[in-house]
Write an enzyme that holds these catalytic residues in place. Structure first.
Site, PDB file in Angstrom:
ATOM      1  N   ALA A  14      11.304   0.171   7.700  1.00 20.86           N
ATOM      2  CA  ALA A  14      12.356  -0.840   7.860  1.00 20.86           C
ATOM      3  C   ALA A  14      11.994  -1.937   8.853  1.00 20.86           C
ATOM      4  O   ALA A  14      12.871  -2.580   9.412  1.00 20.86           O
ATOM      5  CB  ALA A  14      13.652  -0.170   8.307  1.00 20.86           C
ATOM      6  N   SER A  15      10.711  -2.180   9.051  1.00 21.43           N
ATOM      7  CA  SER A  15      10.332  -3.213  10.016  1.00 21.43           C
ATOM      8  C   SER A  15      10.478  -4.624   9.455  1.00 21.43           C
ATOM      9  O   SER A  15      10.430  -5.601  10.204  1.00 21.43           O
ATOM     10  CB  SER A  15       8.885  -2.994  10.495  1.00 21.43           C
ATOM     11  OG  SER A  15       7.990  -2.952   9.411  1.00 21.43           O
ATOM     12  N   ARG A  16      10.690  -4.730   8.135  1.00 19.15           N
ATOM     13  CA  ARG A  16      10.831  -6.061   7.517  1.00 19.15           C
ATOM     14  C   ARG A  16      11.486  -5.903   6.139  1.00 19.15           C
ATOM     15  O   ARG A  16      11.745  -4.797   5.673  1.00 19.15           O
ATOM     16  CB  ARG A  16       9.453  -6.720   7.357  1.00 19.15           C
ATOM     17  CG  ARG A  16       8.503  -5.946   6.440  1.00 19.15           C
ATOM     18  CD  ARG A  16       7.142  -6.627   6.306  1.00 19.15           C
ATOM     19  NE  ARG A  16       6.424  -6.598   7.569  1.00 19.15           N
ATOM     20  CZ  ARG A  16       5.624  -5.594   7.953  1.00 19.15           C
ATOM     21  NH1 ARG A  16       5.432  -4.563   7.137  1.00 19.15           N
ATOM     22  NH2 ARG A  16       5.019  -5.609   9.112  1.00 19.15           N
ATOM     23  N   GLY A  17      11.736  -7.026   5.500  1.00 24.71           N
ATOM     24  CA  GLY A  17      12.135  -7.034   4.089  1.00 24.71           C
ATOM     25  C   GLY A  17      13.407  -6.278   3.774  1.00 24.71           C
ATOM     26  O   GLY A  17      14.406  -6.340   4.501  1.00 24.71           O
ATOM     27  N   GLY A  38      14.145  -3.000   3.662  1.00 27.64           N
ATOM     28  CA  GLY A  38      14.539  -1.949   4.590  1.00 27.64           C
ATOM     29  C   GLY A  38      15.266  -2.501   5.798  1.00 27.64           C
ATOM     30  O   GLY A  38      16.292  -1.954   6.235  1.00 27.64           O
ATOM     31  N   TYR A  64       0.957   2.781 -10.344  1.00 24.85           N
ATOM     32  CA  TYR A  64       2.157   2.380  -9.595  1.00 24.85           C
ATOM     33  C   TYR A  64       3.405   2.944 -10.258  1.00 24.85           C
ATOM     34  O   TYR A  64       4.312   3.453  -9.585  1.00 24.85           O
ATOM     35  CB  TYR A  64       2.233   0.855  -9.521  1.00 24.85           C
ATOM     36  CG  TYR A  64       3.461   0.342  -8.800  1.00 24.85           C
ATOM     37  CD1 TYR A  64       3.642   0.573  -7.434  1.00 24.85           C
ATOM     38  CD2 TYR A  64       4.448  -0.379  -9.477  1.00 24.85           C
ATOM     39  CE1 TYR A  64       4.776   0.110  -6.770  1.00 24.85           C
ATOM     40  CE2 TYR A  64       5.581  -0.849  -8.811  1.00 24.85           C
ATOM     41  CZ  TYR A  64       5.733  -0.606  -7.457  1.00 24.85           C
ATOM     42  OH  TYR A  64       6.853  -1.060  -6.805  1.00 24.85           O
ATOM     43  N   LYS A 105       6.423   5.283  -8.583  1.00 25.89           N
ATOM     44  CA  LYS A 105       7.827   4.872  -8.477  1.00 25.89           C
ATOM     45  C   LYS A 105       8.731   5.771  -9.311  1.00 25.89           C
ATOM     46  O   LYS A 105       9.845   6.101  -8.878  1.00 25.89           O
ATOM     47  CB  LYS A 105       7.983   3.413  -8.893  1.00 25.89           C
ATOM     48  CG  LYS A 105       7.266   2.415  -8.004  1.00 25.89           C
ATOM     49  CD  LYS A 105       7.667   2.516  -6.532  1.00 25.89           C
ATOM     50  CE  LYS A 105       9.072   2.037  -6.251  1.00 25.89           C
ATOM     51  NZ  LYS A 105       9.340   1.959  -4.781  1.00 25.89           N
TER      52      LYS A 105
END
Length: 277
Positions: free
Chosen positions: A15-18, A20, A165, A169
């Protein structure tokens, strides 16, 4: 005004960016506690934010933050991070599986180490983080696991271009559905959530089309508002779903999606694993 996440504790990966961080900030506006685990301790030359700058934003928005530098591929680091969150805030009410790695290369062009990276962060990381949170979620009043992954479609078009990918997911989504059934009697909700359109993040800028794709994206706040709607619903009544953000928001009465546009008035671009906006 109602603030259903007041005093509640969220444990969020990556959650450091974007997206999150957007989810964390939406919860913080209620006065929530947010424990965030991410690898970015120092500024990245191509990516905004660190776990510490994210914590500052969370507290400025009205929440309490516990930034933890850690790698969700490491079981011991995750267990320690969850223990820190419980010691600091007294428990965990919501687990958000946001951390994810992406590489859309085909089979022959994808190094095996990149395949392993996606599986270990995406599906395995979701398992490790959720597993560590579940004993504490059992004690919560309205516990939720929210996994940021798509509805599962076996349409060949999603299997031919970037199967590695896709496997990672879809693995996240299968875990979300599996947790819902395994922990239904405990009252722990588990849902997956995915956008109908591209979301303006570093991944879109750097990997999925650059400036042109960004112009046709929606802001992370769309994802955050949809996530907030899901995790504030009664856990025993809202579980086992693979939601699309826009569908959730329509259920909440949202009709104007242009307010989320990265460029107002632009025609949004449909995201992977979704057939239409």
């Amino acid at each position: 005004m109602s603030a259903p996440l007041q005093g509640k504790t969220l444990f969020i990966s990556g959650a450091s960016r974007g997206i999150g961080l957007a989810i964390a900030l939406r919860a913080a506006r209620d006065g929530a506690n947010v424990a965030l685990i991410a690898k970015t301790a120092e500024p990245h030359p191509k990516l905004p934010g660190t776990v510490y700058t994210a914590a500052e934003e969370i507290e400025a928005a009205g929440g309490q933050a516990l930034p933890i530098v850690g790698d969700i591929r490491d079981e011991e680091q995750v267990e320690a991070a969850v223990a820190q969150a419980v010691e600091r805030f007294g428990g965990i009410d919501v687990c958000v599986n946001n951390a994810s790695a992406i590489n859309l290369s085909g089979t022959e062009d994808l190094p095996v180490k990149r395949y392993d990276l996606m599986q270990s962060i995406n599906s395995r990381g979701t398992f490790v983080v959720s597993r560590a949170c579940i004993p504490h979620l059992r004690k919560a009043e309205n516990p939720h696991i929210l996994t940021l992954s798509p509805p599962i479609s076996l349409d060949p078009k999603w299997l031919r271009g970037h199967i590695a990918y896709t496997v990672s997911k879809y693995g996240m989504s299968l875990l979300a559905l599996g947790f819902a059934e395994e922990f239904r009697e405990d009252g722990i909700a588990s849902n997956a959530l995915w956008p109908r359109t591209l979301i303006a993040t570093a991944a879109v800028q750097n990997l999925l089309g650059g400036d042109e794709a960004m112009k046709r994206s929606r802001r992370p706040e769309l994802y955050a508002d949809a996530a907030y709607a899901v995790i504030t619903r009664p856990s025993r009544e809202c579980t086992g779903n693979t939601f699309l953000c826009e569908d959730v928001l329509r259920e909440e009465g949202v009709t104007d999606f242009d307010r989320y546009a990265y460029v107002p008035g632009s025609e949004p671009m449909v995201d992977l694993y979704v057939d239409h906006v």
